[in-house]
Design a protein around this motif. Structure first.
Motif, PDB file in Angstrom:
ATOM      1  N   ALA A   1      18.642   0.895   0.918  1.00 29.35           N
ATOM      2  CA  ALA A   1      17.192   0.663   0.783  1.00 29.35           C
ATOM      3  C   ALA A   1      16.451   1.979   0.550  1.00 29.35           C
ATOM      4  O   ALA A   1      15.505   2.051  -0.245  1.00 29.35           O
ATOM      5  CB  ALA A   1      16.649  -0.033   2.034  1.00 29.35           C
ATOM      6  N   THR A   2      16.892   3.037   1.224  1.00 28.81           N
ATOM      7  CA  THR A   2      16.256   4.357   1.033  1.00 28.81           C
ATOM      8  C   THR A   2      16.377   4.808  -0.422  1.00 28.81           C
ATOM      9  O   THR A   2      15.400   5.250  -1.036  1.00 28.81           O
ATOM     10  CB  THR A   2      16.928   5.408   1.952  1.00 28.81           C
TER      11      THR A   2
ATOM     12  N   GLY B   1      -1.816   4.266  14.060  1.00 32.29           N
ATOM     13  CA  GLY B   1      -1.473   3.117  14.886  1.00 32.29           C
ATOM     14  C   GLY B   1      -0.754   2.010  14.151  1.00 32.29           C
ATOM     15  O   GLY B   1      -0.016   1.231  14.775  1.00 32.29           O
ATOM     16  N   THR B   2      -0.945   1.916  12.827  1.00 33.29           N
ATOM     17  CA  THR B   2      -0.404   0.755  12.120  1.00 33.29           C
ATOM     18  C   THR B   2       0.482   1.121  10.934  1.00 33.29           C
ATOM     19  O   THR B   2       1.155   0.255  10.387  1.00 33.29           O
ATOM     20  CB  THR B   2      -1.530  -0.157  11.599  1.00 33.29           C
ATOM     21  N   ASP B   3       0.457   2.374  10.500  1.00 34.19           N
ATOM     22  CA  ASP B   3       1.263   2.770   9.344  1.00 34.19           C
ATOM     23  C   ASP B   3       2.640   3.198   9.848  1.00 34.19           C
ATOM     24  O   ASP B   3       2.763   4.145  10.620  1.00 34.19           O
ATOM     25  CB  ASP B   3       0.572   3.919   8.599  1.00 34.19           C
ATOM     26  N   GLN B   4       3.670   2.498   9.386  1.00 36.88           N
ATOM     27  CA  GLN B   4       5.017   2.743   9.910  1.00 36.88           C
ATOM     28  C   GLN B   4       5.486   4.174   9.655  1.00 36.88           C
ATOM     29  O   GLN B   4       6.320   4.690  10.404  1.00 36.88           O
ATOM     30  CB  GLN B   4       5.995   1.735   9.297  1.00 36.88           C
ATOM     31  N   SER B   5       4.948   4.853   8.622  1.00 30.88           N
ATOM     32  CA  SER B   5       5.385   6.233   8.374  1.00 30.88           C
ATOM     33  C   SER B   5       5.006   7.128   9.549  1.00 30.88           C
ATOM     34  O   SER B   5       5.670   8.136   9.801  1.00 30.88           O
ATOM     35  CB  SER B   5       4.802   6.774   7.066  1.00 30.88           C
ATOM     36  N   GLN B   6       3.954   6.780  10.294  1.00 30.92           N
ATOM     37  CA  GLN B   6       3.612   7.529  11.500  1.00 30.92           C
ATOM     38  C   GLN B   6       4.194   6.880  12.757  1.00 30.92           C
ATOM     39  O   GLN B   6       4.715   7.579  13.621  1.00 30.92           O
ATOM     40  CB  GLN B   6       2.088   7.656  11.647  1.00 30.92           C
ATOM     41  N   VAL B   7       4.099   5.549  12.839  1.00 31.17           N
ATOM     42  CA  VAL B   7       4.618   4.862  14.039  1.00 31.17           C
ATOM     43  C   VAL B   7       6.110   5.195  14.217  1.00 31.17           C
ATOM     44  O   VAL B   7       6.575   5.455  15.327  1.00 31.17           O
ATOM     45  CB  VAL B   7       4.401   3.340  13.930  1.00 31.17           C
TER      46      VAL B   7
ATOM     47  N   GLN C   1       0.823  -1.211   0.000  1.00 34.83           N
ATOM     48  CA  GLN C   1       0.000   0.000   0.000  1.00 34.83           C
ATOM     49  C   GLN C   1       0.853   1.255   0.000  1.00 34.83           C
ATOM     50  O   GLN C   1       0.653   2.161  -0.799  1.00 34.83           O
ATOM     51  CB  GLN C   1      -0.918  -0.069   1.228  1.00 34.83           C
ATOM     52  N   ARG C   2       1.840   1.317   0.890  1.00 37.17           N
ATOM     53  CA  ARG C   2       2.630   2.542   1.036  1.00 37.17           C
ATOM     54  C   ARG C   2       3.628   2.699  -0.107  1.00 37.17           C
ATOM     55  O   ARG C   2       3.927   3.810  -0.529  1.00 37.17           O
ATOM     56  CB  ARG C   2       3.336   2.522   2.392  1.00 37.17           C
ATOM     57  N   GLY C   3       4.122   1.572  -0.635  1.00 42.71           N
ATOM     58  CA  GLY C   3       5.049   1.642  -1.767  1.00 42.71           C
ATOM     59  C   GLY C   3       4.388   2.267  -2.987  1.00 42.71           C
ATOM     60  O   GLY C   3       4.970   3.114  -3.669  1.00 42.71           O
ATOM     61  N   LEU C   4       3.121   1.869  -3.255  1.00 39.59           N
ATOM     62  CA  LEU C   4       2.404   2.456  -4.385  1.00 39.59           C
ATOM     63  C   LEU C   4       2.062   3.918  -4.098  1.00 39.59           C
ATOM     64  O   LEU C   4       2.175   4.789  -4.968  1.00 39.59           O
ATOM     65  CB  LEU C   4       1.119   1.673  -4.667  1.00 39.59           C
ATOM     66  N   ALA C   5       1.647   4.178  -2.853  1.00 42.70           N
ATOM     67  CA  ALA C   5       1.263   5.550  -2.502  1.00 42.70           C
ATOM     68  C   ALA C   5       2.455   6.502  -2.595  1.00 42.70           C
ATOM     69  O   ALA C   5       2.289   7.678  -2.916  1.00 42.70           O
ATOM     70  CB  ALA C   5       0.683   5.580  -1.090  1.00 42.70           C
ATOM     71  N   ALA C   6       3.669   5.987  -2.330  1.00 40.19           N
ATOM     72  CA  ALA C   6       4.857   6.853  -2.354  1.00 40.19           C
ATOM     73  C   ALA C   6       5.065   7.457  -3.742  1.00 40.19           C
ATOM     74  O   ALA C   6       5.477   8.614  -3.872  1.00 40.19           O
ATOM     75  CB  ALA C   6       6.090   6.057  -1.930  1.00 40.19           C
ATOM     76  N   GLY C   7       4.776   6.668  -4.776  1.00 43.58           N
ATOM     77  CA  GLY C   7       4.909   7.183  -6.135  1.00 43.58           C
ATOM     78  C   GLY C   7       3.955   8.339  -6.376  1.00 43.58           C
ATOM     79  O   GLY C   7       4.311   9.362  -6.969  1.00 43.58           O
ATOM     80  N   VAL C   8       2.721   8.186  -5.876  1.00 43.12           N
ATOM     81  CA  VAL C   8       1.724   9.236  -6.081  1.00 43.12           C
ATOM     82  C   VAL C   8       2.052  10.458  -5.217  1.00 43.12           C
ATOM     83  O   VAL C   8       1.814  11.594  -5.635  1.00 43.12           O
ATOM     84  CB  VAL C   8       0.311   8.698  -5.767  1.00 43.12           C
TER      85      VAL C   8
ATOM     86  N   SER D   1       7.025  12.678   1.767  1.00 43.10           N
ATOM     87  CA  SER D   1       7.816  11.677   1.041  1.00 43.10           C
ATOM     88  C   SER D   1       8.940  11.132   1.915  1.00 43.10           C
ATOM     89  O   SER D   1       9.204   9.928   1.923  1.00 43.10           O
ATOM     90  CB  SER D   1       8.429  12.284  -0.222  1.00 43.10           C
ATOM     91  N   SER D   2       9.611  12.010   2.671  1.00 45.26           N
ATOM     92  CA  SER D   2      10.740  11.529   3.474  1.00 45.26           C
ATOM     93  C   SER D   2      10.252  10.574   4.561  1.00 45.26           C
ATOM     94  O   SER D   2      10.895   9.559   4.834  1.00 45.26           O
ATOM     95  CB  SER D   2      11.519  12.696   4.076  1.00 45.26           C
ATOM     96  N   ALA D   3       9.109  10.886   5.175  1.00 45.28           N
ATOM     97  CA  ALA D   3       8.584   9.975   6.200  1.00 45.28           C
ATOM     98  C   ALA D   3       8.174   8.639   5.573  1.00 45.28           C
ATOM     99  O   ALA D   3       8.413   7.570   6.151  1.00 45.28           O
ATOM    100  CB  ALA D   3       7.394  10.617   6.898  1.00 45.28           C
ATOM    101  N   GLU D   4       7.589   8.696   4.388  1.00 43.69           N
ATOM    102  CA  GLU D   4       7.204   7.456   3.691  1.00 43.69           C
ATOM    103  C   GLU D   4       8.418   6.616   3.354  1.00 43.69           C
ATOM    104  O   GLU D   4       8.455   5.406   3.615  1.00 43.69           O
ATOM    105  CB  GLU D   4       6.476   7.804   2.388  1.00 43.69           C
ATOM    106  N   MET D   5       9.428   7.266   2.761  1.00 37.59           N
ATOM    107  CA  MET D   5      10.639   6.535   2.361  1.00 37.59           C
ATOM    108  C   MET D   5      11.324   5.942   3.588  1.00 37.59           C
ATOM    109  O   MET D   5      11.837   4.823   3.552  1.00 37.59           O
ATOM    110  CB  MET D   5      11.639   7.468   1.657  1.00 37.59           C
TER     111      MET D   5
END
Lengths: 52, 567
Positions: free
Chosen positions: B459-460, B249-255, B126-133, B424-428
């Motif tokens: 990986a980044t 609670g579950t999305d690592q970009s926030q956790v 989910q987050r990998g695809l969203a990062a592109g957008v 983007s930086s938090a997502e990556m």
């Protein structure tokens, strides 16, 4: 078996919870957040009625 | 965009990267690189959390939404403070005491490896695809308005993010977030002041507010319950609560942001601050859009705010029809200016009958402009049925480019780039954490502290390259933001159910929650395919089904275990 090492379960000794810097207890701070939310909703409801 | 604007833009971007690198220097191990050494104080946790969710498209699109649809979008955030309270009470203590790097690592400790793998796979997908957008959407708007090539705008954004993270890690992300967020909000406040100052002489912001209110733009709260209505009080409180709870609670970009807090108390205070101030912040940004709407009651507005599409229409086979529409629109906006001025004078006079008549004229003037807009959208659709007929993302920047002074334009553009870099930086960074901790270290077994940091940096860079590459593909997806929002809601509810089961249902074990998650995902996809309910409710469905099925399966497995156990 995995649950035996699960963190945050009742089998672990309780870790002391540091109090918040204001209001003494976390429950009081949570209540404050909910009161502020209700106040914001009330204010926005008034704004909607006043100007629409 | 003039030379001083370019200087401000480039200087500010360079400052973001340099400041983040300077504050993030000296990462020697994974805790330093991924969690800032668990050293962040609560103001930094709060601003970093707020900056992560505030992408450039938020600052481009939200004022546009206020312009087109009023304040009703603010209801989407009503569930946020409630979600923050519940997260502080149950999730933060669990994560902190487990000393985990990622949320999914916690699932293995609580359940088993397959449950962790399922959750981290759902996140990476989910987050990998969203990062592109996340990179593509603001790059598209900026490239259209600045006349840049969208591909190179994506590459520029991806490179800035890669440099910022690889050299400074989580600490750089957190510190850069604070600086970027301060500049963004400062710029929005200055923009608001400039909009009010741009109103005609004798027209104050209260007059502008009254005009916006009479034309339906101050519709902040709707108490009617309708599951098919995307934004009302109930979908905001209930659906919004589940969505925000899932995301935070579950999305690592926030956790990953609040796990960097130096203690449970600092992480909690950061999230509670976010819960309290996000709602007024979103209201303010929407209100900026409402003021832009009020401003255009007194000034000529473009027929369609997307300049590329407008130019394409004027130069295309329906050029005559488009030019005729532009002339009709110019006449209608001129009439509207007169009705708006008359309304302000009627307010001043205090004559109720005059005011009522002015209100009717005001509404009629706006209706005429909207009629021409509808005809213009039909013309765009007739020319190309696949063309994007929404121009809300372009409203605010079009206003900025045409009505703000030199220097401030550069600052607004820098703020938009900053916002894009924030999210983007938090997502990556989250994708890096999950890839290294939940995939690489499990398969490879880790190595020296320095080796793990090098792998994380690699990986980044790979994820940044993937996001830029997918942004190319995202160009062909159509309505991007809607696609990503729905994509997120398809998975968040299930993930939330897995975590809530971990936190609250102590008797449920790994196999039960794993199969419950599969059933819940099927149920959410069935809702998406077979019903018309708003996507906010998918989160409720996924979460409730996971917890319900997990409890039933747990009871069944327990009974079977007792039945086959030797006497």
């Amino acid at each position: 078996v995995n649950e035996a090492k699960a963190p945050g379960t009742s089998r672990e000794p309780p870790v002391p919870d540091p109090p918040p810097p204001i209001l003494g207890r976390w429950a009081n701070l949570y209540a404050l957040v909910i009161v502020v939310l209700l106040a914001i909703i009330a204010l926005l409801s008034w704004l909607t009625r006043r100007f629409s | 965009v003039s030379t001083p604007d370019w200087i401000v833009l480039c200087g500010t971007l360079a400052a973001f990267v340099a400041y983040g690198n300077w504050r993030g220097r000296g990462n020697r191990d994974l805790t330093g690189y991924l969690l800032a050494g668990r050293s962040l104080r609560w103001p930094m946790v709060a601003l970093s959390v707020m900056a992560t969710q505030a992408s450039a498209i938020t600052f481009l699109s939200t004022p546009g939404q206020g312009y087109a649809d009023g304040l009703r979008f603010v209801q989407f955030y009503f569930g946020l403070p409630l979600a923050m309270v519940v997260l502080c009470a149950i999730a933060i203590p669990a994560y902190h005491r487990a000393r985990v790097f990622t949320a999914y690592e916690y699932l293995e400790r609580r359940f088993d490896a397959k449950t962790r793998t399922l959750a981290s796979a759902l996140f990476l997908l989910q987050r990998g695809l969203a990062a592109g957008v996340t990179i593509y959407a603001p790059a598209l708007v900026l490239s259209v308005l600045l006349g840049w090539d969208v591909r190179w705008t994506c590459v520029l954004l991806g490179a800035l993010v890669a440099i910022a993270i690889t050299s400074g890690g989580s600490r750089a992300v957190g510190h850069a977030h604070v600086l970027q967020f301060a500049i963004i909000m400062g710029t929005m406040v200055v923009a608001f002041v400039m909009i009010v100052r741009a109103l005609p002489p004798g027209v104050g912001w209260l007059d502008a507010t009254a005009i916006a209110g009479r034309l339906g733009r101050l519709n902040a709260v709707n108490t009617a319950f309708d599951p098919n209505d995307r934004y009302n009080l109930w979908s905001g409180l209930i659906g919004g609560f589940f969505l925000q709870f899932s995301y935070f609670g579950t999305d690592q970009s926030q956790v990953g942001r609040y796990l960097g807090g130096q203690s449970i108390a600092h992480s909690r205070l950061g999230l509670l601050f976010n819960g309290l101030f996000k709602l007024p912040m979103q209201f303010f940004i929407l209100f900026v859009g409402v003021m832009v709407f009020a401003f255009y009651q007194f000034a000529p507005s473009p027929l369609f705010f997307d300049p590329v599409e407008s130019h394409r229409m004027a130069a295309g086979p329906q050029g005559d029809r488009w030019r005729d529409l532009e002339q009709r629109h110019a006449r209608a906006t001129e009439v509207r200016r007169g009705t708006a001025t008359a309304f302000v004078e009627a307010r001043r006079s205090g004559d109720a009958a005059e005011l009522a008549a002015a209100e009717r004229s005001l509404a009629e003037g706006q209706r005429e402009v909207e009629k021409v807009r509808v005809a213009a959208l039909a013309a765009i659709h007739d020319t190309d049925p696949a063309a994007q007929t929404s121009d809300t993302n372009y409203v605010f920047l079009a206003f900025v480019l045409h009505h703000l002074p030199t220097g401030l334009i550069g600052l607004v553009l820098a703020a938009m780039f900053a916002a894009s870099m924030n999210s983007s930086s938090a997502e990556m960074h989250a994708l890096t954490s999950t890839t290294v901790v939940d995939v690489y270290k499990r398969l490879h077994g880790g190595g020296t502290a320095w080796h793990e940091v090098v792998v994380s940096r690699f990986a980044t860079v790979l994820w940044c390259a993937f996001a830029v590459g997918f942004a190319e593909f995202a160009a062909r997806l159509g309505s991007l933001i809607e696609a990503v929002n729905i994509l997120g809601s398809l998975f968040y509810g299930t993930m939330l159910g897995m975590f809530l089961t971990a936190f609250l249902l102590k008797r449920v074990r790994g196999t039960a929650v794993f199969w419950a998650a599969i059933v819940a995902e099927a149920a959410v996809i069935a809702c998406f395919k077979l019903t018309k309910i708003s996507f906010l409710w998918y989160n409720v469905v996924g979460c409730v089904v996971v917890m319900g099925v997990a409890m039933v399966l747990s009871a069944v497995f327990e009974r079977r275990r007792i039945a086959i156990a030797p006497a």
